[in-house]
Design an enzyme around this catalytic site. Structure first.
Site, PDB file in Angstrom:
ATOM      1  CB  ALA A 112      -0.894   0.015   1.235  1.00  0.00           C
ATOM      2  CE  LYS A 113       5.385   5.055  -0.258  1.00  0.00           C
ATOM      3  NZ  LYS A 113       6.590   4.275   0.081  1.00  0.00           N
ATOM      4  N   GLY A 114       0.517   5.780   0.852  1.00  0.00           N
ATOM      5  CA  GLY A 114      -0.335   6.933   1.086  1.00  0.00           C
ATOM      6  C   GLY A 114       0.408   8.211   0.750  1.00  0.00           C
TER       7      GLY A 114
END
Ligand code: NAD
Length: 424
Positions: A112-114
């Site tokens: 994931a990444k934000g």
């Protein structure tokens, strides 16, 4: 594809760079199109608008993203980036890279990444705290110890992770130590996490120099970017006996053929009001573009995406590139470097030491039992060495670059897990 014609768009698109390598590896593996399509598409894309009261009383709205690429191997894992350059395709690429990275180092996480489009350097601590808490509240149903676990990335560090832990714990009504990694030591952080990515870059550099038959004490190195990854990589690589002849950050590049005093540079940044190398006198000033093509044996890009491209790849003198940053080389530069015989240790392998120790931090949080720094280093070094050897052998087996080999290792693992779990 080059997007330079699109006004206001970045020249290169990291998602397209990722897809291009994905397709090459999928073809070699003979992966069927349906499985490929599942693996190319992120599981979840969340976009939020976060209102923040600024110190002057005004109300500003910030756009935040979280992309969960995959949860096939375990809860999704990936950092949060604060930068004005954050855009959705970048976050999607970074999320997919996290999936491949976790698979390569064999840890039970998806990717994931934000990101939040903001300039943290112009914001006060109070503004950053309100922004981080607002983002956490907006993502309360995305994050979770067994669901999605954020960590630091560009523009964020231990303080932001502490705010996320605190806000999330308040929402849940109990301390949730494992919901975020890269925390301060006193709040359940792990020994060795701050150094982990740079240490993995050093282990990869050591392994690759041995493959090239170059003695560290005979080698020179240039490092682009002097934040968490760049400065620690420079320090640990210099401790191998390698001479660091160039460093750089947002303020420009600094070249010293007799060797840069890395410790002095780190102290300089720590004491500078701009938190940069601006005014550093330990090397002559060069541009960031010149820095990349300096004479050296090892080049460590540790700043940001799209630094080594089809335009400058032919001019790069380094025999070895170890990618500390995510996506520093564009897909159109790959064949140029490969034909020149430049050995490239790709990002999804070289910088995986960070997520490895994040995993150790999460394990320690779940156990409530904390390891010594020596144990963390020993275990992380072993993971990185095994991953390096596996990717190197895969490259030899398929006669491909280490980058395509890394994608082959990752895709093979995630695709077989997906097939075993079943489709619907
Ligand atoms: P950071 O914010 O600590 O440091 C970034 C550095 O790059 C700073 O020195 C900054 O001045 C410099 N920089 C910014 N723009 C530049 C430019 N145009 N030219 C040259 N230098 C420039 O960030 P970080 O955590 O060190 O991350 C750097 C890279 O490593 C990113 O690609 C990130 O995704 C990747 N990465 C970080 C981690 C981690 O654990 N922090 C783990 C894996 C990968």
């Amino acid at each position: 594809m080059n997007n330079s014609k699109m006004v206001g768009m970045p020249q290169y698109n990291p998602l397209e760079s990722m897809m291009s390598r994905f397709n090459q590896a999928a073809t070699i593996l003979g992966l069927d199109d349906q499985i490929s399509n599942v693996l190319k598409s992120p599981d979840k894309v969340v976009i939020v608008n976060i209102p923040v009261t600024m110190d002057d009383g005004s109300l500003q709205v910030f756009e935040g993203y979280r992309v969960v690429h995959s949860v096939h191997l375990g809860p999704s894992k990936g950092g949060i980036r604060y930068s004005m350059d954050v855009h959705l395709d970048e976050v999607k690429a970074l999320a997919a890279w996290m999936t491949w990275k976790c698979a390569i180092v064999n840890i039970p996480y998806g990717g994931a990444k934000g990101g939040i489009k903001c300039d943290p350097r112009t914001m006060s601590k109070g503004e950053l705290e309100r922004l981080t808490r607002g983002y956490t509240l907006a993502m309360k149903d995305v994050f979770g110890e067994d669901r999605d676990i954020p960590a630091p990335d560009m523009g964020t560090g231990q303080q932001e992770m502490a705010w996320i832990l605190d806000e999330y714990s308040k929402i849940r009504g109990q301390n949730s130590w494992g919901v975020v990694t890269g925390k301060p030591l006193v709040m359940g952080g792990s020994q060795g996490r701050v150094e982990a990515t740079g240490r993995g870059v050093m282990v990869s550099t050591r392994g690759a120099l041995a493959k090239l038959g170059i003695k560290p004490t005979d080698a020179t190195c240039v490092v682009q970017g002097f934040g968490n990854v760049g400065s620690i990589s420079a320090r640990l690589i210099s401790e191998l006996g390698v001479k660091i002849v160039g460093i750089s950050d947002i303020s420009g590049g600094y070249h010293n053929p007799s060797g840069i005093d890395v410790e002095a540079a780190i102290k300089f940044v720590a004491n500078s009001s701009t938190r940069s190398l601006e005014g550093f006198t330990g090397g002559s000033k060069v541009s960031n573009a010149e820095l990349l093509t300096l004479h050296c044996d090892v080049l460590v890009p540790a700043a940001m995406e799209d630094q080594i491209t089809a335009e400058n790849a032919a001019d790069i003198k380094a025999k070895l590139i170890v990618e500390g940053a995510n996506g520093p080389t564009t897909a159109d530069a790959d064949p140029i470097l490969h034909q020149k015989g430049t050995l490239v240790v790709p990002d999804i392998l070289a910088n995986a030491g960070g997520v490895t120790v994040s995993y150790f931090e999460w394990v320690q949080n779940r156990l409530g039992y904390y390891w010594t720094e020596e144990r963390v280093h020993r275990r992380a070094d072993r993971v990185m060495k095994m991953a390096f050897d596996n990717v190197y052998q895969t490259a030899e087996k398929y006669r491909v670059s280490m980058r395509i080999a890394a994608y082959i290792v990752a895709l093979d693992k995630v695709a077989s897990t997906l097939k075993l779990r079943g489709k619907f």
